[in-house]
Design a protein around this motif. Structure first.
Motif, short mmCIF file in Angstrom:
data_model
loop_
_atom_site.label_atom_id
_atom_site.label_comp_id
_atom_site.label_asym_id
_atom_site.label_seq_id
_atom_site.Cartn_x
_atom_site.Cartn_y
_atom_site.Cartn_z
N ASP A 34 1.22 -1.39 0.14
CA ASP A 34 0.20 -0.19 0.25
C ASP A 34 1.46 1.22 0.07
N ILE A 35 0.52 2.41 -1.24
CA ILE A 35 1.25 3.68 0.07
C ILE A 35 0.71 4.05 0.24
N THR A 36 0.82 4.20 1.59
CA THR A 36 -0.37 4.56 2.93
C THR A 36 -0.89 6.12 3.09
N HIS A 37 -1.39 6.26 3.00
CA HIS A 37 -2.31 7.57 3.17
C HIS A 37 -1.57 9.05 4.07
N SER A 49 9.99 8.08 8.75
CA SER A 49 10.92 7.92 10.26
C SER A 49 10.82 6.67 10.54
N THR A 50 9.28 5.91 10.04
CA THR A 50 9.67 4.53 10.19
C THR A 50 9.18 3.37 9.41
N LYS A 51 9.73 4.07 7.57
CA LYS A 51 10.22 4.13 6.38
C LYS A 51 8.67 3.03 6.47
N SER A 52 7.76 3.01 6.60
CA SER A 52 6.30 3.02 6.18
C SER A 52 5.76 3.74 5.33
N CYS A 53 6.50 4.33 4.39
CA CYS A 53 5.39 4.72 2.99
C CYS A 53 4.41 3.73 2.39
N TYR A 54 5.41 3.42 2.06
CA TYR A 54 5.23 2.13 1.12
C TYR A 54 4.73 0.78 2.59
N TYR A 55 3.75 0.26 2.15
CA TYR A 55 4.08 -0.81 3.30
C TYR A 55 3.20 -1.64 2.65
N PRO A 56 4.29 -3.15 2.74
CA PRO A 56 4.38 -3.24 3.91
C PRO A 56 6.39 -3.06 3.19
N ASN A 57 7.14 -2.75 3.79
CA ASN A 57 8.42 -2.40 4.05
C ASN A 57 9.68 -2.67 4.49
N PRO A 58 10.55 -3.56 4.36
CA PRO A 58 10.61 -4.44 2.50
C PRO A 58 9.72 -5.14 2.25
N LEU A 59 9.42 -5.39 1.02
CA LEU A 59 8.40 -6.73 1.18
C LEU A 59 9.75 -7.70 0.13
N ILE A 60 9.24 -9.04 1.19
CA ILE A 60 10.41 -9.66 0.26
C ILE A 60 9.54 -10.86 -0.32
N ILE A 61 9.09 -11.65 -1.65
CA ILE A 61 9.21 -11.75 -1.80
C ILE A 61 9.62 -13.13 -2.93
N SER A 62 8.86 -14.30 -2.96
CA SER A 62 10.09 -15.48 -4.64
C SER A 62 10.14 -14.66 -6.03
N ARG A 63 11.24 -15.47 -6.07
CA ARG A 63 11.28 -14.86 -8.22
C ARG A 63 10.23 -15.06 -8.31
N GLY A 64 9.35 -14.44 -9.71
CA GLY A 64 8.83 -14.53 -10.21
C GLY A 64 6.77 -13.78 -9.37
N ASP A 65 7.38 -14.05 -8.45
CA ASP A 65 6.02 -13.07 -7.71
C ASP A 65 5.53 -11.14 -8.71
N THR A 66 4.33 -11.17 -8.67
CA THR A 66 4.07 -10.06 -9.14
C THR A 66 3.36 -9.47 -7.82
N VAL A 67 4.33 -7.90 -8.08
CA VAL A 67 3.80 -7.39 -7.31
C VAL A 67 3.04 -6.75 -7.69
N THR A 68 2.15 -6.42 -6.63
CA THR A 68 0.35 -5.36 -7.06
C THR A 68 0.83 -3.90 -5.83
N TRP A 69 1.03 -2.64 -6.06
CA TRP A 69 0.57 -1.18 -5.42
C TRP A 69 -0.31 -0.78 -5.06
N THR A 70 -0.65 -0.28 -4.28
CA THR A 70 -2.30 0.23 -4.48
C THR A 70 -2.24 1.66 -3.63
N ASN A 71 -1.89 2.65 -4.20
CA ASN A 71 -1.98 3.92 -4.13
C ASN A 71 -3.25 4.22 -3.11
N LYS A 72 -3.91 4.15 -1.51
CA LYS A 72 -4.59 4.92 -0.78
C LYS A 72 -4.43 6.51 -0.39
N ASP A 73 -3.51 6.68 -0.71
CA ASP A 73 -3.31 8.07 -0.92
C ASP A 73 -4.24 8.80 -1.64
N SER A 74 -4.18 10.34 -0.94
CA SER A 74 -5.18 11.00 -1.94
C SER A 74 -4.40 12.09 -2.52
#
Ligand SMILES: [Cu+2]
Length: 131
Positions: A34-37, A49-74
């Motif tokens: 999420d791109i946090t509000h 300061s909490t490095k959580s504007c993109y959340y979760p961060n860091p995101l740990i995934i497996s090779r071949g995974d597709t990450v979806t970011w959603t803009n939850k901000d205005s």
């Protein structure tokens, strides 16, 4: 023919479908950011300061995974590979502008650690770790 000879395969199929559904829900939940509000509300939102504007961060995934970011901000944001001071920003992936409530997807085919940030608000930074 005994009734159980029908029931057992049906139960097996139901359990199989339930398992696959659970796995898919789990997989999607673990490849979403999420791109946090409030991320773009000032030059120093709390999430920096909490490095959580993109959340979760860091995101740990497996090779071949597709990450979806959603803009939850205005506000509008981007998901752009690299770091703000680097000269290779956006060469691996670049969402361009993501409007509020819109999404961006990228599939990571190679292992590694991927930094990314928002071009509009460069203090918003994140990392995807592909194992
Ligand atoms: Cu932004």
């Amino acid at each position: 023919m005994k009734r159980s000879s029908f029931i057992i395969p049906i139960i097996a199929v139901i359990i199989g479908i339930a398992f696959l559904t659970f796995f898919e829900v789990y997989r999607i939940a673990n490849t979403s950011v999420d791109i946090t509000h409030g991320s773009g509300s000032s030059t120093h939102p709390d999430c920096v300061s909490t490095k959580s504007c993109y959340y979760p961060n860091p995101l740990i995934i497996s090779r071949g995974d597709t990450v979806t970011w959603t803009n939850k901000d205005s506000l509008r944001h981007t998901v752009t590979s690299g770091i703000p001071t680097g000269d290779v920003a956006g060469t691996i992936f670049d969402s361009k502008v993501i409007e509020p409530e819109q999404t961006f997807k990228f599939t990571f085919t190679n292992t590694g650690t991927y930094d990314y940030f928002c071009i509009i608000h460069p203090w918003i930074q994140g990392q995807i770790i592909v194992k």
